[in-house]
Structure formats: structure tokens, C-alpha cells
Design an enzyme around this catalytic site. Sequence first.
Site, PDB file in Angstrom:
ATOM      1  CG  ASP A  64      -1.785   1.242   1.313  1.00 18.74           C
ATOM      2  OD1 ASP A  64      -2.367   1.610   0.280  1.00 18.74           O
ATOM      3  OD2 ASP A  64      -1.876   1.870   2.391  1.00 18.74           O
ATOM      4  CB  SER A  65       0.249   4.754  -0.809  1.00 24.07           C
ATOM      5  OG  SER A  65      -0.993   4.818  -0.143  1.00 24.07           O
ATOM      6  CE1 TYR A 117       2.983   5.471  -3.220  1.00 25.82           C
ATOM      7  CE2 TYR A 117       1.829   3.648  -4.262  1.00 25.82           C
ATOM      8  CZ  TYR A 117       2.947   4.141  -3.621  1.00 25.82           C
ATOM      9  OH  TYR A 117       4.019   3.314  -3.399  1.00 25.82           O
ATOM     10  N   GLY A 118      -2.602   9.080  -3.931  1.00 26.95           N
ATOM     11  CA  GLY A 118      -3.903   9.438  -4.504  1.00 26.95           C
ATOM     12  C   GLY A 118      -3.966  10.752  -5.258  1.00 26.95           C
ATOM     13  CB  CYS A 167      -3.022   0.684  -2.477  1.00 29.07           C
ATOM     14  SG  CYS A 167      -3.032   2.434  -2.894  1.00 29.07           S
ATOM     15  CG  ASN A 168      -9.387   1.027  -3.228  1.00 27.63           C
ATOM     16  OD1 ASN A 168     -10.290   0.374  -3.716  1.00 27.63           O
ATOM     17  ND2 ASN A 168      -9.117   0.993  -1.938  1.00 27.63           N
ATOM     18  CB  THR A 169      -4.462   5.073  -5.313  1.00 32.31           C
ATOM     19  OG1 THR A 169      -5.441   5.701  -4.473  1.00 32.31           O
ATOM     20  CG2 THR A 169      -3.849   6.098  -6.218  1.00 32.31           C
ATOM     21  CD  GLU A 214      -1.226   7.614   6.323  1.00 29.35           C
ATOM     22  OE1 GLU A 214      -0.190   7.720   6.989  1.00 29.35           O
ATOM     23  OE2 GLU A 214      -1.438   6.667   5.532  1.00 29.35           O
ATOM     24  CB  CYS A 240      -9.678   5.144  -0.179  1.00 31.82           C
ATOM     25  SG  CYS A 240      -8.119   5.619   0.588  1.00 31.82           S
ATOM     26  CB  THR A 241      -6.926   0.461   1.878  1.00 33.86           C
ATOM     27  OG1 THR A 241      -5.824   1.298   1.504  1.00 33.86           O
ATOM     28  CG2 THR A 241      -7.182  -0.545   0.782  1.00 33.86           C
ATOM     29  CG  HIS A 242      -5.754   5.580   4.236  1.00 35.69           C
ATOM     30  ND1 HIS A 242      -5.088   5.026   3.177  1.00 35.69           N
ATOM     31  CD2 HIS A 242      -4.789   6.079   5.062  1.00 35.69           C
ATOM     32  CE1 HIS A 242      -3.781   5.193   3.337  1.00 35.69           C
ATOM     33  NE2 HIS A 242      -3.582   5.828   4.476  1.00 35.69           N
TER      34      HIS A 242
HETATM   35  N1  DGL Z   1      -4.540   3.549   0.403  1.00 36.27           N
HETATM   36  C1  DGL Z   1      -4.808   4.322  -0.759  1.00 36.27           C
HETATM   37  C2  DGL Z   1      -6.039   3.770  -1.512  1.00 36.27           C
HETATM   38  O1  DGL Z   1      -6.595   2.747  -1.173  1.00 36.27           O
HETATM   39  C3  DGL Z   1      -4.999   5.784  -0.520  1.00 36.27           C
HETATM   40  C4  DGL Z   1      -3.872   6.550   0.116  1.00 36.27           C
HETATM   41  C5  DGL Z   1      -3.078   7.366  -0.845  1.00 36.27           C
HETATM   42  O2  DGL Z   1      -3.570   8.360  -1.401  1.00 36.27           O
HETATM   43  O3  DGL Z   1      -1.929   7.001  -1.048  1.00 36.27           O
HETATM   44  O4  DGL Z   1      -6.436   4.388  -2.489  1.00 36.27           O
END
Ligand code: DGL
Length: 296
Positions: free
Chosen positions: A17-18, A49-50, A80-82, A160, A194-196
Site C-alpha cells: 500500500d502507499s 499516491y492518490g 491500495c485502490n489507487t 493517517e 480507499c483502504t484508509h
Molecule cells: N490507500 C490508498 C487507496 O486505497 C490511498 C492513500 C493514498 O492516497 O496514497 O487508495
Amino acid sequence: MTTEQCGQDQLPIGLFDSGVGGLTVLDAMRRLMPGEDYLFLGDTARVPYGAKSQKTIVRYSLQAAAKLIGQRIKLLVIACNTATAAALPALRETWPDMPIIGVIEPGSRAACEASPSGDIAVIATESTIRSGAYAEAILRRRPEAQVRSLACPLFVPLAEEGWFDGPIAEGVVSRYLEPLFEKSPAPDCLVLGCTHYPMLAAAIRKVVGPEVHIVDSAATTAEVVKRRLADKGLAHPQAGRTGRIRFFITDDPQRFTRTGSLFLNMTITDSDVRLVDLENVPLPDAAETPTQRKSS
Ligand code: DGL
């Protein structure tokens, strides 16, 4: 036994993940498959990353995947979805023999199954929304669905920071989501793309009300991984064992252990965390010019 000597089925599952968000996916996986070993990479130096371009996210994802695959893993989860939206095709093209699972396809399937009306809202990072990957995956399964997509860029820094609930989290959540849910007819399903975002679930529930189905892809992704391991004869052969979880991160271990323990619902100990460098990871030749294809 070292990983050099052990069979393929005894290798760890790799996830990246990011940052810490992918730990919500790891949490679902360790609960469903406690006997597996896991190697989680959080690119904490380069999160988020988003808000980055697809080209940059593909490069970061190739480096993260190369690092994990270089350690010998039996399956890779893009937690990570992104990164899934931007880089899944490039990773599959680069490592055609490695089973690679993203979180968007399982999340879309869960949404299609959960929504009676087909009016589905998707919230995610700017990059995931821009890719259209969720809308495409949902409409492939339910062409009559109405997909409402919304980027919520402040959710990642909130999560975060560990500000999961309370007036600030609720204020930010309602600023983004109220316009979507206050008018009738409102969506009956909300995908946390988004995993967050699962960490903000309580604040999100307060804003959208009790009737809306909230879907996060962690549990469905874990089920897909379990099935894929079984299909390939790769599930860990030793019954009753408790697997080991190790972490690679690219920045400040203290911050990672503190916030990561909240995301994973278990204490992360310093000795299981290793600082790694991704900038200089050697990539296989195919990674230099991966074709841009559609994600799933
Ligand atoms: N964990 C990332 C996701 O699932 C989002 C966090 C990021 O922007 O890096 O998209």
C-alpha cells in the site's frame, strides 16, 4: 527452514500500500487465513499516491512489487485502490506468473450484491475517481446501475493522523458526503474505495444514516485470496499454525508502528519492521515500458 528451501505453499503472501491503509486489508486476511505468513510493504515515505499522476503511481507500484517479489512470495495483493486502478495491468504484464489481486474488482462485486436499487456511491482518492475503474467494474456487472463518484482527498490525512471520529472527522465527512445523501433518492450503497476509509466508518455512518450499505473491499478481497490460494494449491499446508507478519516501510518506523497498530487491530512490534529503499530496486525488463491497459 529458510524460504530458499521451503515449498511454494509455505511462502508468505505479499501486500503493498502507499502507507498504512492497506493494513485494513491485511487485518481481514489474517483473520480469515491466520495460518499464512504475510509480508506487508507500506511506502510511507511517498504516501499519498492518490493525488499523483498515473505514471508516477505505476512506477512506485512496480518498485514496491519488485521488492516483495524479490523476497519470494506466493501471491501479491495490491492493498491500495489507487495503485490497483493505476498499475494492476502493468504489474500483471511484468510478472505474468505471479498471482496478483487488486481490491477494486472484489469491492465492486460486493457493492453490486449489496445494493438493491443499483444507486451506488463510490468515494476514493482523486486518482482512483479519475481512473473511472470503480464505475467501469460496477457497470460491467450491473449495466443499469447509477454510479456516483466522489473524491474525498482530506480523508487520508485524517485517517493517517488517527483522527477517526469526533467533531473534526464528522465535520470533514459531512462536508463531502451530505450533498450526496441529503437529497432523495439517495444512494443505498456507499463503497469505501480507499483502504484508509474504513477507519472513518463510524463518522461516515453518522452522516449517511443507518440504512445505507457501507462496502469496504477488505473482507471480499480476503475471500478472493483464500479461493485463489485453494485453486492453485498454494494454501499453507500446516493446520493450526499462527503465521508471522513482517513489515517493510520506507520511512519513520515509529510513526508506522503507532498508527499501523490501530489500522491492523494488533500491536506491531519494532523488531518486525524493516526500513527499505524502493528508489533503487532493480526492475525486470518488461517493467520499463508496460502497456497501459484497463484495470480491474
Ligand atoms: N490507500 C490508498 C487507496 O486505497 C490511498 C492513500 C493514498 O492516497 O496514497 O487508495
